[in-house]
Enzyme design. Structure first.
Site, PDB file in Angstrom:
ATOM      1  N   TYR A   1       0.873  -1.170   0.020  1.00  0.00           N
ATOM      2  CA  TYR A   1      -0.079  -0.053  -0.073  1.00  0.00           C
ATOM      3  C   TYR A   1       0.866   1.354   0.195  1.00  0.00           C
ATOM      4  O   TYR A   1       2.229   1.254   0.167  1.00  0.00           O
ATOM      5  CB  TYR A   1      -0.913   0.208   1.100  1.00  0.00           C
ATOM      6  CG  TYR A   1       0.005   0.292   2.506  1.00  0.00           C
ATOM      7  CD1 TYR A   1       0.277  -0.618   3.020  1.00  0.00           C
ATOM      8  CD2 TYR A   1      -0.055   1.620   2.936  1.00  0.00           C
ATOM      9  CE1 TYR A   1       1.192  -0.427   4.474  1.00  0.00           C
ATOM     10  CE2 TYR A   1       0.690   1.787   4.243  1.00  0.00           C
ATOM     11  CZ  TYR A   1       1.320   0.658   5.002  1.00  0.00           C
ATOM     12  OH  TYR A   1       1.890   0.576   6.114  1.00  0.00           O
TER      13      TYR A   1
ATOM     14  N   PHE B   1       2.684   9.677   3.319  1.00  0.00           N
ATOM     15  CA  PHE B   1       2.869   9.401   4.850  1.00  0.00           C
ATOM     16  C   PHE B   1       3.665   8.020   5.028  1.00  0.00           C
ATOM     17  O   PHE B   1       4.284   8.065   6.061  1.00  0.00           O
ATOM     18  CB  PHE B   1       1.904  10.025   5.807  1.00  0.00           C
ATOM     19  CG  PHE B   1       0.737   9.074   5.719  1.00  0.00           C
ATOM     20  CD1 PHE B   1      -0.355   9.648   4.582  1.00  0.00           C
ATOM     21  CD2 PHE B   1       0.545   7.772   6.277  1.00  0.00           C
ATOM     22  CE1 PHE B   1      -1.619   8.795   4.806  1.00  0.00           C
ATOM     23  CE2 PHE B   1      -0.578   7.090   5.859  1.00  0.00           C
ATOM     24  CZ  PHE B   1      -1.687   7.673   5.378  1.00  0.00           C
ATOM     25  N   ASP B   2       3.285   7.317   4.147  1.00  0.00           N
ATOM     26  CA  ASP B   2       3.742   5.721   4.495  1.00  0.00           C
ATOM     27  C   ASP B   2       3.537   4.960   3.100  1.00  0.00           C
ATOM     28  O   ASP B   2       2.751   5.227   2.071  1.00  0.00           O
ATOM     29  CB  ASP B   2       2.770   5.180   5.440  1.00  0.00           C
ATOM     30  CG  ASP B   2       3.078   3.659   5.935  1.00  0.00           C
ATOM     31  OD1 ASP B   2       4.358   3.602   5.786  1.00  0.00           O
ATOM     32  OD2 ASP B   2       2.324   3.219   6.582  1.00  0.00           O
TER      33      ASP B   2
ATOM     34  N   ILE C   1      -6.692   0.687  10.893  1.00  0.00           N
ATOM     35  CA  ILE C   1      -7.880   1.830  11.062  1.00  0.00           C
ATOM     36  C   ILE C   1      -9.150   1.118  10.510  1.00  0.00           C
ATOM     37  O   ILE C   1      -9.317   0.164   9.781  1.00  0.00           O
ATOM     38  CB  ILE C   1      -7.462   2.944  10.253  1.00  0.00           C
ATOM     39  CG1 ILE C   1      -7.066   2.624   9.224  1.00  0.00           C
ATOM     40  CG2 ILE C   1      -6.390   3.922  11.138  1.00  0.00           C
ATOM     41  CD1 ILE C   1      -6.707   4.096   8.151  1.00  0.00           C
TER      42      ILE C   1
ATOM     43  N   TYR D   1      -7.697   8.242  11.664  1.00  0.00           N
ATOM     44  CA  TYR D   1      -7.307   8.667  13.237  1.00  0.00           C
ATOM     45  C   TYR D   1      -8.003   9.682  13.894  1.00  0.00           C
ATOM     46  O   TYR D   1      -7.343   9.973  14.793  1.00  0.00           O
ATOM     47  CB  TYR D   1      -5.723   8.870  12.771  1.00  0.00           C
ATOM     48  CG  TYR D   1      -5.066   7.782  12.701  1.00  0.00           C
ATOM     49  CD1 TYR D   1      -4.725   6.665  13.559  1.00  0.00           C
ATOM     50  CD2 TYR D   1      -4.381   7.426  11.398  1.00  0.00           C
ATOM     51  CE1 TYR D   1      -3.879   5.614  13.316  1.00  0.00           C
ATOM     52  CE2 TYR D   1      -3.609   6.252  11.039  1.00  0.00           C
ATOM     53  CZ  TYR D   1      -3.374   5.441  12.055  1.00  0.00           C
ATOM     54  OH  TYR D   1      -2.821   4.331  11.796  1.00  0.00           O
TER      55      TYR D   1
ATOM     56  N   PHE E   1      -5.692   6.038   0.227  1.00  0.00           N
ATOM     57  CA  PHE E   1      -4.754   5.024   0.127  1.00  0.00           C
ATOM     58  C   PHE E   1      -4.859   4.242  -1.182  1.00  0.00           C
ATOM     59  O   PHE E   1      -5.950   4.061  -1.851  1.00  0.00           O
ATOM     60  CB  PHE E   1      -5.068   3.804   1.233  1.00  0.00           C
ATOM     61  CG  PHE E   1      -4.798   4.115   2.288  1.00  0.00           C
ATOM     62  CD1 PHE E   1      -3.332   3.928   2.933  1.00  0.00           C
ATOM     63  CD2 PHE E   1      -5.704   4.664   3.462  1.00  0.00           C
ATOM     64  CE1 PHE E   1      -3.097   4.129   4.355  1.00  0.00           C
ATOM     65  CE2 PHE E   1      -5.203   4.941   4.692  1.00  0.00           C
ATOM     66  CZ  PHE E   1      -4.079   4.865   5.153  1.00  0.00           C
TER      67      PHE E   1
END
Lengths: 468, 605
Positions: A68, A78-79, A98, A124, A141
């Site tokens: 992902y 961010f990731d 999440i 979040y 995502f």
């Protein structure tokens, strides 16, 4: 949907384009994304970028493998699991990730790539996730579902679980709990069993339920509905089940619903009197299973005696006597079960404990001898059988076992001599290394100072002794 | 100085003699006595301050074979020598060059053992100095080793860490800056020492994953785990003003980098509790290992989630409640300790895990995990027993945070549990105040079944009672009793008998029986008792003015200064004052109840 393809091509382009591309994706999601939330509140929107190769979706509790990439609304990444060079693995539907992910990934097919737009309530929230996710952030995502598989309950491949409906809470039935379940059993595609049944975990066998179900129940929650794939070991094993027409070593599939359960008392919840009373009951039960050749089930029953009484303190003299006799019987019988189950180390352990209570126990010595013989520890086995003879000179079985030991020792020695002829050098080296780790540098330093290249004679001796 | 000169020549001559004898020998023909002579002669050169000459001998190409075989013998006298010289001494410089030469020239296997022996033998103040001196040659030698490299690297790291572990870890800013024993500097030097081996593992992992690579990786992992436990778990890791490069923060970053590079970071944080322990035959070893790694992993989690070291590599998809669940094990480990450094780490980790969550978002189901019940009890222990005030305060504020995160059912269960287990009137009073707040919320903002009706009544049974009836020590329990009375007063004011939302009116008789009545009796008894006592004291004072020290108090083994009768009287009076306070609130509550009941009766008639 041609625009989906257009998106596909876009992702192939350079990083330069990512930011604008991200915006395009977000816009597309808002306009065209499918609302996949149960509440239909547009909290998670999804677009399929590449449909999956197979039609199957993962189930709750499945181990899921994904790649992902996550971005904030401003396009900032961010990731990304790809940056870490390994797929991200988690258990689906267990609240590990999440909310948007538990919902989103459950809708995916194997091989599918999709975009998810997640509102803060499904990500979040107002707390954010320091240091990367600010408060009230909508997350984007791209997720690729690489693979998934059922949960391997005991990490031995023996019982695979796939949950159809999640249970409530986190507490599970324990051994000895009373459960009410509905079950359907399948073998080779045809159904052989279907019933509602109430029984005690560990005693499913009384209702023609294989041990695997007992074991799996200890990991289920109230209301859970799942499919269990049992290997023969956890099914009806070598004996099969003639009643259902099941052959030896058959793989079984069960669908089980745990309707309700009542936990058995834990050891600390029982007083000595209760424990002693129950010990008599389970000992009986264990012996019954043993006679039927149901060794796994017998182990559970005898094991209860050990767990109740082994650490019980402050007994009166009478109680203590009764307790010791239960424990002795339990250890001896456990040893026998483990011999039958070919778990020799455990058998030896049980004999050790039995002999701890009664050092001259004939059965204890004999069974330990048997176990050691089967573990190829001939010398030790011989000692045990000799001790049996000291206790009871009439024991013919022990006499013949001693000669078996001697014969085997000789055979083994001859074979060893051939096999290991050239291996001493290797062993010596390994020994030297171990010696170094044990006694620190000094010894090694000494050795190195005296000789180089020469093996230490001490190590060689030790190794040879071990094989005599 | 002819005398000294002759001695020197003697030392150097002796060395030259043995060297010349050996120069003509084949390597295999060196005998034990040659080794001995070489050592004695070399040592003498060093002791007599002729390091320069020795260096020359060592550097001489002709002596290569001799040095290769015998050189390692000189390590011990060499190290001893180096420490006798001052930093700027030329001779020290020569010695250091000898050390460097030996690392290049000697047989690595033997030199390795020689170096390790030196590290093993050092102790106390010299540990860091010795380690730092020998790290460079040790690294050179290890890189040259052909066999058992992983094992040797592991042995070196373990040996070094074992030697460092007894040293006290600098904690305050001043201690860190001073770094008296050189521990800060040494730790970071050890990480630099490990770096080439880390790189090797990384390179090998990129190529393939063969067995022997695993070995080196395991050794490095062990080193990291050990470092997390010592010094990091004991160290102060907050940023300190005025220290630009905080040595332990730097060290922590490096350790996490190693873990990340050998790809063990994420598995450590997440797979730990699934029991990936090495198979020890001995159960005791397995337990020790588990306990050790529990400490290390707890420290690692603190570093990641509180200090955000390595967080950039961390997946950002985990739910906050799952992170809390994972961290709970570590929090429990840390809160069980008594050292400030560990307690405060535990509290920080707990706080940061909770701050990731939204209020009311933690499902009550989590209370089925043992940690979720155990940890708040540990908090209570800290807030009531810990000698450090800031930790007591912090644990109280975290308990509140924890309560806030649960859904109403969770709060309800947690209150019940804490009321039953805390054994501390202050904490109980605090919980009761929380219960009052929850009732207020459910009456004013949104309705919920847990703080109204029958659930509440069963909770009130716990709250509105005296543990030992009228005999309860009212003074000891005053916090709890005041909170209970306040709660009851709130209920009778806020909830009309006609509404009876909370159900308090239905259970009033029971409250009267279990709480109000025994309280009244207890108050009367206590007051009478204390008043009598005061009277007694006053009379005693008149009678025996001389011996006015009657009672002694011991606090944690130390005798407190004896109380004078005057002080005792003061205490007794303040007790009476507390009783008066309780009595006045009690009276107010009774009055309110009476008025309301009367109003209803009037309405009905």
């Amino acid at each position: 949907m041609p625009w989906v393809q257009c998106l596909c091509q876009e992702t192939m382009t350079t990083d330069e384009a990512t930011k604008t591309e991200g915006e395009v994706q977000a816009v597309a999601l808002t306009e065209r994304g499918e609302d996949i939330t149960p509440a239909q509140d547009r909290g998670v929107l999804k677009i399929i970028k590449r449909p999956g190769s197979e039609d199957e979706s993962p189930m709750i509790g499945d181990k899921v493998y994904v790649h992902y990439k996550g971005k904030l609304a401003n396009g900032k990444k961010f990731d990304s699991s790809r940056d870490r060079n390994e797929p991200f693995v988690f258990s689906l539907g267990k609240g590990q990730v999440i909310k948007a992910w538990d919902i989103g990934v459950a809708t995916m097919k194997k091989g599918e790539i999709c975009y998810l737009l997640c509102k803060p309530d499904y990500a979040y929230g107002s707390a954010g996730s320091a240091p990367k996710i600010p408060a009230n952030a909508t997350l984007f995502f791209e997720v690729e579902l690489l693979d998934f598989k059922g949960e391997d309950l005991f990490e031995d491949g023996g019982i695979i679980r796939r949950i159809k409906r999640k249970g409530e809470g986190y507490s599970n039935p324990n051994e000895g709990a009373t459960v009410e379940i509905h079950l359907e059993g399948f073998c080779g595609g045809s159904r052989f069993d279907c019933k509602d049944v109430k029984f005690i975990v560990g005693e499913g066998e009384d209702h023609d339920i294989p041990i695997g179900i007992d074991k799996a129940l200890e990991k289920m929650q109230r209301g859970e509905h799942c499919i269990l794939y049992l290997s023969p070991r956890y099914g009806f094993g070598e004996a099969g089940k003639p009643k259902y027409g099941i052959q030896a070593n058959a793989e079984l599939v069960y669908e089980v619903t745990l309707k309700s359960f009542e936990k058995a008392k834990e050891s600390w919840e029982m007083d000595t009197k209760e424990k002693l009373e129950q010990a008599a009951v389970v000992k009986e039960k264990g012996t019954m299973y043993f006679k039927e050749g149901k060794y796994l089930q017998a182990v559970i029953q005898y094991g209860k005696i050990v767990s109740w009484l082994e650490m019980e303190y402050g007994l009166s003299e009478k109680e203590s006597k009764a307790s010791d006799s239960f424990l002795l019987a339990a250890f001896l019988n456990l040893a026998m079960c483990y011999l039958k189950l070919r778990e020799y180390t455990k058998a030896v352990e049980c004999c050790d404990k039995a002999l701890g209570l009664d050092q001259d126990n004939e059965k204890g010595l004999y069974r330990r001898g048997e176990a050691r013989l089967l573990m190829n520890e001939f010398e030790l086995a011989k000692c045990d059988f000799q001790k049996v003879l000291e206790v009871n000179p009439q024991n013919k079985a022990a006499k013949s076992q001693i000669s078996v030991c001697q014969k085997k020792t000789k055979e083994h020695n001859d074979r060893d001599r051939r096999i290991y002829a050239n291996m001493f050098t290797k062993f010596a080296e390994r020994d030297a290394k171990e010696a170094a780790s044990k006694t620190g540098v000094e010894r090694v330093a000494e050795k190195a100072a005296c000789e180089k290249g020469l093996k230490t004679p001490g190590a060689e001796d030790e190794e040879a002794e071990g094989h005599v | 100085m002819p005398d000294e000169h002759s001695q020197t020549t003697m030392a150097v001559d002796e060395l030259q003699a043995i060297i010349q004898r050996c120069q003509i020998l084949e390597e295999a023909d060196f005998k034990g006595e040659d080794f001995n002579l070489f050592l004695v002669a070399g040592q003498k050169c060093l002791e007599d301050g002729y390091a320069a000459q020795l260096l020359e001998v060592i550097q001489n190409e002709k002596n290569k074979v001799i040095i290769k075989n015998m050189g390692w013998n000189l390590i011990s006298p060499l190290v001893r020598c180096i420490f006798t010289y001052k930093e700027e001494d030329d001779k020290r410089e020569h010695c250091l060059r000898i050390l460097d030469q030996l690392a290049q020239l000697c047989n690595p296997k033997e030199l390795f053992l020689g170096l390790l022996e030196q590290i093993e033998q050092t102790s106390g103040d010299q540990v860091c100095q010795t380690v730092m001196l020998l790290l460079q040659p040790l690294q050179t030698v290890l890189l040259k080793l052909q066999n058992k490299k992983a094992y040797s690297v592991g042995l070196s790291l373990a040996m070094i860490m074992n030697q460092l572990t007894p040293l006290p870890v600098p904690y305050t800013k001043q201690q860190i800056q001073e770094d008296k024993l050189g521990l800060c500097q040494c730790c970071n030097a050890v990480v630099d020492f490990a770096k080439p081996f880390v790189n090797e593992v990384v390179k090998n992992m990129e190529k393939s994953s063969e067995y022997h690579d695993m070995e080196l990786k395991e050794e490095l992992l062990k080193f990291c785990m050990k470092s997390l436990k010592y010094p990091l778990l004991t160290a102060q890791l907050e940023q300190l003003e005025g220290i630009e490069e905080h040595p332990f923060r730097h060290f922590a970053t490096e350790i996490i980098n190693i873990l990340w590079n050998i790809r063990e970071l994420i598995p450590l944080v997440f797979l730990h509790h699934k029991g990936k322990s090495p198979p020890w035959e001995n159960q005791e070893f397995a337990d020790i290992e588990r306990k050790n790694s529990a400490d290390s992993v707890a420290c690692l989690s603190y570093l990641m989630f509180v200090q955000h070291f390595g967080i950039e590599c961390f997946p950002v998809v985990f739910s906050p409640s799952y992170l809390l669940l994972c961290n709970m094990t570590h929090i429990e480990v840390l809160l069980k300790r008594t050292e400030e450094s560990m307690l405060s780490k535990g509290l920080d980790l707990f706080e940061s895990s909770l701050l990731r969550m939204e209020d009311n978002s933690l499902l009550h189901d989590y209370l089925e995990f043992r940690d979720f019940i155990n940890v708040p009890q540990d908090l209570v222990k800290i807030m009531t027993l810990c000698p450090m005030e800031h930790l007591r305060k912090k644990s109280l504020s975290i308990l509140q945070l924890f309560i806030d995160k649960f859904d109403t059912e969770g709060k309800y269960t947690l209150f019940r549990c804490l009321l039953k287990t805390s054994n501390h009137a202050g904490v109980e009073g605090y919980i009761i105040k929380n219960i009052k707040d929850q009732i207020h919320l459910s009456l004013t903002e949104y309705d919920n079944v847990w703080f109204t009706g029958h659930h509440l009544i069963s909770l009130l049974d716990l709250v509105l009672s005296l543990p030992e009836g009228a005999e309860t020590d009212l003074l000891q329990n005053s916090d709890r009793i005041m909170a209970s009375l306040n709660l009851l007063r709130y209920l009778v004011i806020k909830d009309c008998e006609s509404d009876n939302q909370t159900g308090v009116w239905t259970t009033l008789t029971k409250i009267e029986q279990n709480f109000l009545k025994p309280l009244r009796v207890g108050l009367n008894m206590s007051k009478a008792h204390y008043e009598a006592e005061i009277k007694n004291k006053k009379e005693n004072r008149k009678e025996a003015h001389s011996s006015n020290t009657v009672c002694s108090v011991t606090v944690s083994g130390e005798k407190m200064p004896a109380m004078t009768t005057g002080m005792q009287l003061q205490v007794l009076h303040s007790a009476l004052f507390t009783f008066d306070l309780i009595e006045s609130v009690l009276a107010r509550v009774e009055e309110l109840i009476e008025v309301k009941i009367k109003a209803v009766m009037d309405e009905n008639s």
